[in-house]
Design an enzyme around this catalytic site. Structure first.
Site, PDB file in Angstrom:
ATOM      1  N   ASP A 179      10.418   7.006   1.088  1.00 35.39           N
ATOM      2  CA  ASP A 179      10.091   7.674  -0.174  1.00 35.39           C
ATOM      3  C   ASP A 179       9.791   6.607  -1.235  1.00 35.39           C
ATOM      4  O   ASP A 179       9.969   5.411  -1.007  1.00 35.39           O
ATOM      5  CB  ASP A 179      11.293   8.528  -0.581  1.00 35.39           C
ATOM      6  CG  ASP A 179      11.003   9.466  -1.743  1.00 35.39           C
ATOM      7  OD1 ASP A 179       9.827   9.709  -2.040  1.00 35.39           O
ATOM      8  OD2 ASP A 179      11.981   9.965  -2.346  1.00 35.39           O
ATOM      9  N   GLU A 236       4.952   4.399  -3.616  1.00 36.25           N
ATOM     10  CA  GLU A 236       3.618   4.270  -4.225  1.00 36.25           C
ATOM     11  C   GLU A 236       3.289   2.827  -4.669  1.00 36.25           C
ATOM     12  O   GLU A 236       2.088   2.524  -4.702  1.00 36.25           O
ATOM     13  CB  GLU A 236       3.512   5.225  -5.425  1.00 36.25           C
ATOM     14  CG  GLU A 236       3.494   6.695  -5.039  1.00 36.25           C
ATOM     15  CD  GLU A 236       4.856   7.221  -4.594  1.00 36.25           C
ATOM     16  OE1 GLU A 236       4.892   8.116  -3.729  1.00 36.25           O
ATOM     17  OE2 GLU A 236       5.878   6.722  -5.101  1.00 36.25           O
TER      18      GLU A 236
END
Length: 928
Positions: free
Chosen positions: A512, A515
Site C-alpha cells: 500500500d 505512489e
C-alpha cells in the site's frame, strides 16, 4: 495559408516506402495537397469556412471584434478541432498571452460546472512544426530526421529529432521520436525486439513532410487510425506534445481514473501521475496507464500505448481528437491493430508481458479490516466465518497489526497471538496476508530498528538533491523511502521479509501507500527550487504540484531522478515483493498493490483503493475492474461493501453479490465503523452472502482456467460486453454488467430498494445459470427478477462451463466432484476447456505439470478430450453433466456406449449424475 504537402521526391524514397510491399508510403508533391488536418471532415470544413468568413466580413463591416481583427485562418478552425495552445491551469488566458505564442484567440463559454470547454487559445493551421528532412530504409522499417526551424514556446526546444519506425509484426507498429543528438531518459521496461520486418502488415503508413505528421490507416477499411498533422509536434526538454485525430468517439483505457468505462470526448483531460487520494471523478489516482483502446465504426478495434513514465495528461476533444502531453522522456508509441478488441489487448500484453498465474487460493474470498485491534479479534472473525460455514480462503490485517506502524514488526501486546492465528489458518487450509508500506520509520534510536539502520548503511533510500535520505511522513511518523529502482534494495527487502516470515509465516503481501504516499508535500524541508520540482509545465495534477502528497520530483534514485521514476514506484516495489515471496515460499507469489504501471500484471494484482460505502461507488467498481482488464492486470477488485463510511445491510448484500464476481474478491473496511463481514448481518442477508460465495467457489475451475488463458496469451478475465459483441453498438457504452470470459454474463443490482434489474442481453440464446431455462434475445434490454437473495447470471449459448461442488476453502473445493454445464447453441453445439494443476506450484504449465481438457458437443455427442495429463487430475472426478437446451426428451443416454440413467426437465435440461469419471480419462456421452 500554408499547404500541407506529402514528402517530396527531393527526399530519398527507398523501396521500403512502397505501400504495397512495405506498409508505408510517401506521396510526391502534387498529390493530396489538401491538408491532412481535414481528412474525413471536408463537408464540415466547407460549411464552417462559408459561415465563418461571412461572419468575419460582417463583423469587420459593423465595427469588428474588440481588439485586433481576427485573421481568417483562425476562423477556419471549427470549434471541435481547436487544439489547445495554452493548456496551463490556474492561468487566465488573455489574447496577449495567446498571441505571444503565435496562436489564435477566440473566447467561448465554459462547460457546465465551470469545466474547461473549447480552448480560447488554439493553434492556427500554419503554426510552425517539424519538417521531415530525410527518410531512409532500415532492416525493420525506417529512420528519419525531423527538423524544427522556428522555436516553440517552451524552453530548451530540441531542434533535431530522430524518427524510428519499426514494422514489428503484421498487427503491431512501433514509432519512436527522440532527440537526434543526445540521449534521454527512457522507461526501463523490457520489451520484445523484432527480429525481422513484418511481411504483410494490415496497416499502411504515410508521412506528411511539412508539417511532419504520421497518417496510419487500416488497410482493409481505409480507416485513418492516426493523423498527427492536426496540431504541431512540440518536443522540448520538459514538454512533449503530439496530437491525433481519432476515427470514432468510442475510447477506453487511459488509467487510473474513476468514471464510466467509455470516456467522454467533450473536452475532458485525464492526468497520469500516481497519487494517494480516495477514488474521485476527474482526479489522477493511484496508477498510470498510458494506453487506450478505440472501437472503430464497423466493429474493428485498435490500441495505442505511449511508453513514457513521466507526468502526463491526455486531452480529449469532440473532433474526435486526442493530445498527449508529457514532461519528460521520449515519444515511444506502440500501435496494435487487432482487429478485434480481444486481440488488441493480447497484442498489448505481448509488449508489456502477460500476467502471472495466481495461486488458486488467490481466487477465493478474502476478508480484512483496518481496526480489528488485536489478533484475537481477528481470530474471532475467522472462527465466526467457519461457524456459519461461509467460504473464506484468506484473512488479512491492515496496519494495526504493526508495532508503532513500523514495517516488519507486530504489536507484542495486541497481536501477541498472531503467529498462533496464522498456524491455525494453515491447519484449516486458509492463508494469511498482511500490509506493508514503503515508508521506513526513521526516528528510532540507532541499533533498535534494523530495517532503517541497514538500509541507511547500504544507501538504499531515496535521497534529496543534496544526497541525504529524503524524510517525509507516513503512518509511523517521519520516514525514509526505499528505492526499489536499486537492485540492492530488493535484497534488503527480501532479508527483512525472511526475518519476519520466520515469526509470522505469511502467504501473501499487500503493498500500500506506494505512489509513494507522503503526508507532507515533498519532504520535511519542502523541495528545492529548480525545474524538476517546478517544471516549465505541470500537467493537471491534483494539488497543482508534482510533490503534492508525495516526495520531491528532484529526489535521487539509483536509476534516475524521481521526476522520471515516480509512476514506476509501485511497479518496482511489486517486482521486489513477488521475487521475495518466491524465494521465501517457493510457490506462486500473491501480491496486491495500490499503485500500478504497465507490465505490473506480471507481479501483482490491484485493488481499486479507498472507496466509500455508497451505491455509486459499487457501480464505479465495474468500469474500474474492466479498465484494469484492458491494462493487463486481471487480478483486480474493489473493497466489497466499501472501505470508508458505514455500509447498510442491503448495500452490503448487493455488493457481496457483485464482489463475488470480482476476479479478486475482498471485503475490507476502515477503522471506527461497524463490522461488515458476512457474519454480522441478519440471517437472511448472511445466507444470501454465503450462497453467492458458494456460487463463486463452484465456478473456481472456470475462473482458474480463465486466468490460465490470461497468463498464457493475454485473454481478459472480467470482460466488457463489447469485446464479445464488437459490432453491436448497443454494447459500446455498457458498464453496469460484465462477462467472465466469453460466456458468463453478470447482471448485478446497483440501486437500493428494488427487486428487479434491467440489463442488456446480446443477440442469441442465453441460459439462466441456476435453472438452465433459456431466453432467446434479439439484442435487447430485459427486465429480470432480482429479489435481495438473487444475482442474475446467464450462460451464453455454445459454452461449456467446468464447475465443482463448493467447499468453504479453495483447498476443500479442489477435491470435490466436477459438474460440467453445457449450454447448447441454436445449432446444438458447444465448446469449453479446463486447466487443472496443484494450484500453487511455480511454472506448472511451463514444466508440463498440469492437465488440460477440451470439451465438445456436436450431433448429440459430448466428448471430453485430455490433451495433457498430470497426476493431480487422477484425484478428481467428473460427477455430473448438465446439458441446457436439449429440445427433445431423450429416450436413452449412453456413456462410452453403456446406458446411463438420466433426468430431463420441461425447461429442456438434461442431467446425467453419478458419472464417477476420472478427470484424467477422456469419455463420450451420447443422447438419443
Amino acid at each position: 495559408m500554408k499547404s500541407y504537402q506529402k514528402l517530396t521526391t527531393a527526399v530519398p524514397q527507398p523501396a521500403a516506402c512502397r505501400v504495397e510491399e512495405e506498409g508505408a508510403t510517401t506521396t510526391p508533391a502534387g498529390h493530396g495537397k489538401l491538408a491532412p488536418w481535414w481528412v474525413g471532415s471536408g463537408l464540415l470544413v466547407a460549411a464552417v469556412l462559408l459561415s465563418t468568413i461571412t461572419v468575419w466580413v460582417l463583423r469587420q463591416v459593423s465595427g469588428g471584434w474588440p481588439g485586433p481583427a481576427l485573421p481568417p485562418r483562425c476562423l477556419l478552425v471549427p470549434e471541435s478541432h481547436r487544439f489547445d495552445c495554452y493548456p496551463e491551469r490556474r492561468v487566465v488566458v488573455t489574447q496577449e498571452l495567446c498571441e505571444s505564442r503565435g496562436c489564435c484567440f477566440i473566447e467561448s463559454p465554459p462547460l457546465e460546472g465551470g469545466k474547461r470547454g473549447v480552448p480560447w487559445c488554439f493553434y492556427p493551421p500554419d503554426f510552425p512544426s517539424y519538417t521531415l528532412e530525410s527518410l531512409n530504409q532500415t532492416a525493420l522499417g525506417m529512420v528519419g530526421l525531423l527538423v524544427r526551424r522556428e522555436k516553440a514556446y517552451y524552453p530548451r526546444d530540441i531542434e533535431m529529432l530522430r524518427l524510428d519506425v519499426e514494422f514489428e509484426t503484421d498487427t503491431r507498429l512501433h514509432i519512436k521520436i527522440t532527440d537526434a543528438a543526445n540521449p534521454r531518459y527512457e522507461v526501463p521496461l523490457e520489451v520484445p525486439r523484432a527480429m525481422k520486418r513484418a511481411e504483410n502488415p494490415i496497416y499502411s503508413l504515410d508521412f506528411s513532410r511539412d508539417p511532419f505528421g504520421v497518417l496510419l490507416r487500416r488497410r482493409a477499411t481505409g480507416t485513418v487510425l492516426m493523423n498527427t498533422t492536426v496540431a504541431p509536434l512540440i518536443f522540448a526538454d520538459q514538454f512533449l506534445q503530439i496530437a491525433t485525430s481519432l476515427p470514432s468517439r468510442f475510447l477506453y483505457g487511459l488509467g487510473e481514473h474513476r468514471g464510466t468505462l467509455l470516456h467522454s470526448l467533450d473536452w475532458s483531460t485525464l492526468t497520469l501521475w500516481a497519487r494517494d487520494v480516495p477514488p474521485t471523478e476527474s482526479f489522477n489516482l493511484y496508477g498510470a496507464h498510458p494506453f487506450y483502446l478505440l472501437m472503430e465504426e464497423g466493429g474493428d478495434a485498435h490500441g495505442v500505448f505511449l511508453l513514457n513514465s513521466n507526468a502526463m495528461e491526455v486531452a480529449l476533444q469532440p473532433a474526435p481528437g486526442l493530445t498527449w502531453r508529457t514532461i519528460g522522456g521520449v515519444l515511444d508509441f506502440y500501435i496494435f491493430l487487432g482487429p478485434d478488441p480481444n486481440m488488441v489487448i493480447q497484442q498489448y500484453q505481448q509488449v508489456i508481458g502477460f500476467p502471472a498465474m495466481p495461486p488458486l487460493w488467490a481466487l477465493g474470498f478474502h476478508l480484512c479490516r483496518w481496526g480489528y485491534g488485536s489478533s484475537n479479534e481477528t481470530w474471532q472473525t475467522v472462527k465466526a466465518m467457519r461457524n456459519y460455514q461461509i467460504p473464506q480462503d484468506a484473512q488479512w490485517n491492515d496496519i494495526d497489526y504493526m508495532d508503532g506502524y513500523r514495517d516488519f514488526t507486530f504489536d507484542p501486546h495486541k497481536f501477541a497471538s498472531l503467529p498462533s492465528l496464522v498456524e491455525d489458518l494453515h491447519k484449516h487450509g486458509q492463508r494469511y496476508v498482511m500490509i506493508l508500506d514503503p515508508g521506513i520509520s526513521s526516528t528510532n534510536p540507532h541499533g533498535s530498528y534494523w530495517p532503517f539502520d541497514e538500509a541507511l548503511r547500504r544507501g538504499l533510500f531515496l535521497n534529496t538533491s543534496q544526497g541525504q535520505p529524503l524524510i517525509g511522513q507516513v503512518w509511523p511518523g517521519f520516514t525514509a523511502f526505499a528505492d526499489f529502482s536499486n537492485p540492492d534494495t530488493h535484497q534488503w527487502w527480501l532479508e527483512n521479509l525472511q526475518h519476519f516470515h520466520a515469526h509470522v509465516p505469511f502467504d501473501g503481501l499487500w503493498i500500500d501507500m506506494n505512489e509513494p504516499s507522503n503526508f507532507m508535500d515533498g519532504s520535511e524541508d519542502g523541495c528545492p527550487p529548480g525545474e524538476l520540482d517546478s517544471p516549465p509545465y505541470t500537467p493537471a495534477v491534483l494539488g497543482d504540484s508534482l510533490s503534492a502528497k508525495t516526495v520531491c520530483a528532484s529526489a535521487k534514485q539509483k536509476a534516475s531522478v524521481h521526476y522520471n521514476l515516480h509512476n514506476l514506484y509501485g511497479l518496482m516495489e511489486a517486482k521486489a515483493t513477488a521475487s521475495a515471496l518466491i524465494q521465501i515460499r517457493g510457490k506462486r507469489p500473491f501480491v496486491i498493490s495500490r499503485s500500478t504501471f504497465p507490465s505490473q500484471g506480471r507481479y501483482s494484482g490491484h485493488w481499486l483503493g479507498d472507496n466509500w460505502s455508497q451505491w455509486k461507488d459499487m457501480y464505479y467498481s465495474i468500469p474500474g475492474l474492466l479498465s484494469f482488464s484492458l491494462f493487463g492486470i486481471p487480478l483486480v477488485g474493489a473493497d466489497i461493501c466499501g472501505f470508508s463510511g458505514s455500509t447498510s445491510e442491503e448495500l452490503c448484500t448487493r455488493w457481496m453479490q457483485l464482489g463475488a464476481f470480482y476476479p479478486f474478491a475482498r471485503n475490507h473496511n476502515t477503522q471506527n465503523e461497524k463490522a461488515q463481514d458476512p457474519t454480522v448481518f441478519s440471517p437472511a442477508a448472511r445466507t444470501a452472502m454465503k450462497d453467492v460465495l458458494l456460487t463463486r467457489y463452484s465456478l473456481l475451475p472456470f475462473l482458474y482456467t480463465l486466468f490460465h488463458r490470461a497468463h498464457l496469451q493475454g485473454d481478459t478475465v472480467a470482460r466488457p460486453l463489447f469485446f464479445e459483441f464488437p459490432r453491436d453498438v448497443a454494447t459500446l457504452g455498457l458498464d453496469r454488467q460484465f462477462l467472465w470470459g466469453r460466456s458468463l454474463l453478470v447482471t448485478p443490482v446497483l440501486e437500493p430498494g428494488v427487486d428487479s434489474v434491467t440489463g442488456y442481453v446480446p443477440r442469441g440464446v442465453w441460459y439462466d445459470f441456476y435453472t438452465g431455462s433459456s431466453v432467446n434475445s434479439s439484442g435487447e434490454m430485459l427486465k429480470m427478477s432480482a429479489p435481495l437473495e438473487h444475482l442474475n447470471l446467464h450462460v451464453r449459448e455454445g459454452a461449456i462451463l467446468p464447475t465443482q461442488k463448493p467447499g468453504t476453502t479453495s483447498k476443500a473445493t479442489q477435491g470435490n466432484p466436477l459438474r460440467l454445464i453445457v449450454a447448447l447453441s441454436s445449432s446444438a453445439t458447444a465448446w469449453g476447456d479446463l486447466f487443472w494443476d496443484d494450484g500453487e506450484s511455480l511454472d506448472t504449465f511451463e514444466r508440463g505439470s498440469y492437465s488440460y481438457l477440451v470439451f465438445n458437443v456436436t450431433q448429440n455427442i459430448f466428448t471430453s478430450t485430455v490433451l495433457h495429463a498430470s497426476t493431480e487430475a487422477t484425484e478428481v472426478t467428473i460427477g455430473t453433466l448438465s446439458i441446457f437446451g436439449v429440445r427433445e426428451p431423450p429416450s436413452k443416454v449412453l456413456l462410452n456406449g453403456q446406458e446411463k440413467p438420466f433426468s430431463y426437465l420441461d425447461n429442456q435440461v438434461l442431467t446425467v449424475s453419478d458419472l464417477g469419471l476420472s478427470l484424467s480419462q477422456g469419455f463420450s456421452l451420447r443422447w438419443l
